[in-house]
Design a protein around this motif. Structure first.
Motif, PDB file in Angstrom:
ATOM      1  N   VAL A  28      61.589  85.924 183.501  1.00  0.00           N
ATOM      2  CA  VAL A  28      60.933  87.144 183.997  1.00  0.00           C
ATOM      3  C   VAL A  28      59.930  86.785 185.095  1.00  0.00           C
ATOM      4  CG1 VAL A  28      59.308  88.979 183.358  1.00  0.00           C
ATOM      5  CG2 VAL A  28      61.289  88.505 181.905  1.00  0.00           C
ATOM      6  N   HIS A  29      59.121  85.763 184.840  1.00  0.00           N
ATOM      7  CA  HIS A  29      58.081  85.415 185.813  1.00  0.00           C
ATOM      8  C   HIS A  29      58.674  84.816 187.086  1.00  0.00           C
ATOM      9  CE1 HIS A  29      54.175  84.545 187.395  1.00  0.00           C
ATOM     10  NE2 HIS A  29      54.403  83.240 187.445  1.00  0.00           N
ATOM     11  N   LEU A  30      59.538  83.830 186.962  1.00  0.00           N
ATOM     12  CA  LEU A  30      60.050  83.163 188.174  1.00  0.00           C
ATOM     13  C   LEU A  30      60.861  84.124 189.046  1.00  0.00           C
ATOM     14  CD1 LEU A  30      60.997  79.587 186.891  1.00  0.00           C
ATOM     15  CD2 LEU A  30      58.892  80.349 187.998  1.00  0.00           C
ATOM     16  N   LEU A  57      60.559  77.794 192.017  1.00  0.00           N
ATOM     17  CA  LEU A  57      60.164  76.475 191.496  1.00  0.00           C
ATOM     18  C   LEU A  57      58.701  76.381 191.083  1.00  0.00           C
ATOM     19  CD1 LEU A  57      61.997  74.182 194.103  1.00  0.00           C
ATOM     20  CD2 LEU A  57      62.655  74.551 191.718  1.00  0.00           C
ATOM     21  N   HIS A  58      57.892  77.404 191.409  1.00  0.00           N
ATOM     22  CA  HIS A  58      56.445  77.186 191.413  1.00  0.00           C
ATOM     23  C   HIS A  58      55.828  76.843 190.050  1.00  0.00           C
ATOM     24  CE1 HIS A  58      55.854  81.344 190.036  1.00  0.00           C
ATOM     25  NE2 HIS A  58      54.602  81.042 189.830  1.00  0.00           N
ATOM     26  N   ASP A  59      56.387  77.323 188.956  1.00  0.00           N
ATOM     27  CA  ASP A  59      55.818  76.995 187.635  1.00  0.00           C
ATOM     28  C   ASP A  59      56.753  76.134 186.786  1.00  0.00           C
ATOM     29  OD1 ASP A  59      53.294  78.170 187.812  1.00  0.00           O
ATOM     30  OD2 ASP A  59      53.964  80.108 187.038  1.00  0.00           O
ATOM     31  N   MET A  60      57.736  75.524 187.400  1.00  0.00           N
ATOM     32  CA  MET A  60      58.709  74.749 186.630  1.00  0.00           C
ATOM     33  C   MET A  60      58.060  73.618 185.834  1.00  0.00           C
ATOM     34  SD  MET A  60      61.758  75.809 186.539  1.00  0.00           S
ATOM     35  CE  MET A  60      62.874  74.463 186.195  1.00  0.00           C
ATOM     36  N   HIS A 103      49.305  74.536 196.391  1.00  0.00           N
ATOM     37  CA  HIS A 103      48.097  75.363 196.557  1.00  0.00           C
ATOM     38  C   HIS A 103      48.104  76.653 195.737  1.00  0.00           C
ATOM     39  CE1 HIS A 103      47.897  72.945 200.392  1.00  0.00           C
ATOM     40  NE2 HIS A 103      46.690  72.793 199.911  1.00  0.00           N
ATOM     41  N   HIS A 104      49.187  76.919 194.989  1.00  0.00           N
ATOM     42  CA  HIS A 104      49.332  78.286 194.483  1.00  0.00           C
ATOM     43  C   HIS A 104      48.306  78.696 193.434  1.00  0.00           C
ATOM     44  CE1 HIS A 104      51.690  76.982 190.854  1.00  0.00           C
ATOM     45  NE2 HIS A 104      51.322  78.153 190.378  1.00  0.00           N
ATOM     46  N   ASP A 105      47.618  77.716 192.851  1.00  0.00           N
ATOM     47  CA  ASP A 105      46.606  78.086 191.855  1.00  0.00           C
ATOM     48  C   ASP A 105      45.224  78.272 192.489  1.00  0.00           C
ATOM     49  OD1 ASP A 105      46.243  78.803 189.211  1.00  0.00           O
ATOM     50  OD2 ASP A 105      45.569  76.805 188.585  1.00  0.00           O
ATOM     51  N   ALA A 121      52.338  86.569 195.751  1.00  0.00           N
ATOM     52  CA  ALA A 121      53.492  86.957 194.924  1.00  0.00           C
ATOM     53  C   ALA A 121      53.185  86.699 193.448  1.00  0.00           C
ATOM     54  CB  ALA A 121      54.723  86.174 195.365  1.00  0.00           C
ATOM     55  N   ASP A 122      52.544  85.579 193.167  1.00  0.00           N
ATOM     56  CA  ASP A 122      52.159  85.234 191.789  1.00  0.00           C
ATOM     57  C   ASP A 122      51.189  86.295 191.252  1.00  0.00           C
ATOM     58  OD1 ASP A 122      52.399  83.425 189.652  1.00  0.00           O
ATOM     59  OD2 ASP A 122      50.712  82.187 190.320  1.00  0.00           O
ATOM     60  N   VAL A 123      50.221  86.675 192.087  1.00  0.00           N
ATOM     61  CA  VAL A 123      49.234  87.680 191.675  1.00  0.00           C
ATOM     62  C   VAL A 123      49.900  89.042 191.443  1.00  0.00           C
ATOM     63  CG1 VAL A 123      47.269  89.039 192.534  1.00  0.00           C
ATOM     64  CG2 VAL A 123      47.211  86.543 192.644  1.00  0.00           C
ATOM     65  N   HIS A 125      52.891  89.576 190.437  1.00  0.00           N
ATOM     66  CA  HIS A 125      53.588  89.574 189.149  1.00  0.00           C
ATOM     67  C   HIS A 125      52.617  89.565 187.976  1.00  0.00           C
ATOM     68  CE1 HIS A 125      56.486  88.499 185.961  1.00  0.00           C
ATOM     69  NE2 HIS A 125      57.172  89.406 186.628  1.00  0.00           N
ATOM     70  N   HIS A 126      51.550  88.765 188.079  1.00  0.00           N
ATOM     71  CA  HIS A 126      50.553  88.757 186.991  1.00  0.00           C
ATOM     72  C   HIS A 126      49.970  90.154 186.776  1.00  0.00           C
ATOM     73  CE1 HIS A 126      49.596  84.209 187.773  1.00  0.00           C
ATOM     74  NE2 HIS A 126      50.656  84.371 187.011  1.00  0.00           N
ATOM     75  N   CYS A 127      49.696  90.856 187.884  1.00  0.00           N
ATOM     76  CA  CYS A 127      48.993  92.141 187.781  1.00  0.00           C
ATOM     77  C   CYS A 127      49.929  93.314 187.513  1.00  0.00           C
ATOM     78  CB  CYS A 127      48.202  92.421 189.063  1.00  0.00           C
ATOM     79  SG  CYS A 127      46.921  91.191 189.396  1.00  0.00           S
TER      80      CYS A 127
HETATM   81 FE   LIG Z   1      53.136  81.669 188.391  1.00  0.00          FE
END
Ligand SMILES: [Fe+2]
Length: 152
Positions: A28-30, A57-60, A103-105, A121-123, A125-127
């Protein structure tokens, strides 16, 4: 097969090694971040395919190890290994993807345009994956700017 599809096939095969709950939230997240990254990259005139690949790939590293300890930096190393094995990208593209993951964190600082596309994009999805959940303080300002940029 397109290279995004090929990368997703690889990611899917890795996620299939996880237990069901972890696998579902990882997928779901990726895929959610991948779609958001595509939209953001298109809006900003960036390479949509590279943005989407970075997102896939960002959280693999975090999913594979079960730990978020330094996951962005370790994730960039893992992404470099994966990309060198799969041979889907040239050196410049690999560097752009790995920089975005590295750098994504760092959500409170501004980095390169592709780095920013992945953070945003990460934000998103989180939000937005569940609007009933409170927004994290460190993501609020970025989310507010995104809402303005996308007229939401
Ligand atoms: Fe993420």
């Amino acid at each position: 097969m397109g290279r995004l599809k090929e990368l997703r096939k690889y990611v899917d095969s890795e996620l299939n090694k996880l237990d069901e709950d972890k696998r579902n939230s990882a997928i779901v997240h990726l895929y959610g971040v991948s779609l958001a990254a595509t939209m953001i990259a298109k809006k900003r005139g960036l390479d949509v395919e590279i943005a989407s690949m970075a997102a896939m790939l960002h959280d693999m590293n975090a999913y594979k190890t079960g730990s978020y300890d330094d996951h962005a930096h370790k994730g960039a190393e893992l992404a470099r290994d994966i990309l060198s094995t799969l041979q889907l990208t040239d050196e410049t593209e690999t560097d752009i993807i790995c920089s975005a993951i590295y750098h994504h964190d760092d959500k409170l600082v501004v980095d390169s345009p592709m780095d920013e596309a992945l953070k945003d994009a990460d934000v998103i999805h989180h939000c937005m994956n569940d609007l009933s959940k409170p927004i994290k303080e460190k993501e609020q300002a970025r989310f507010d700017r995104l809402c303005e940029e996308f007229g939401m």
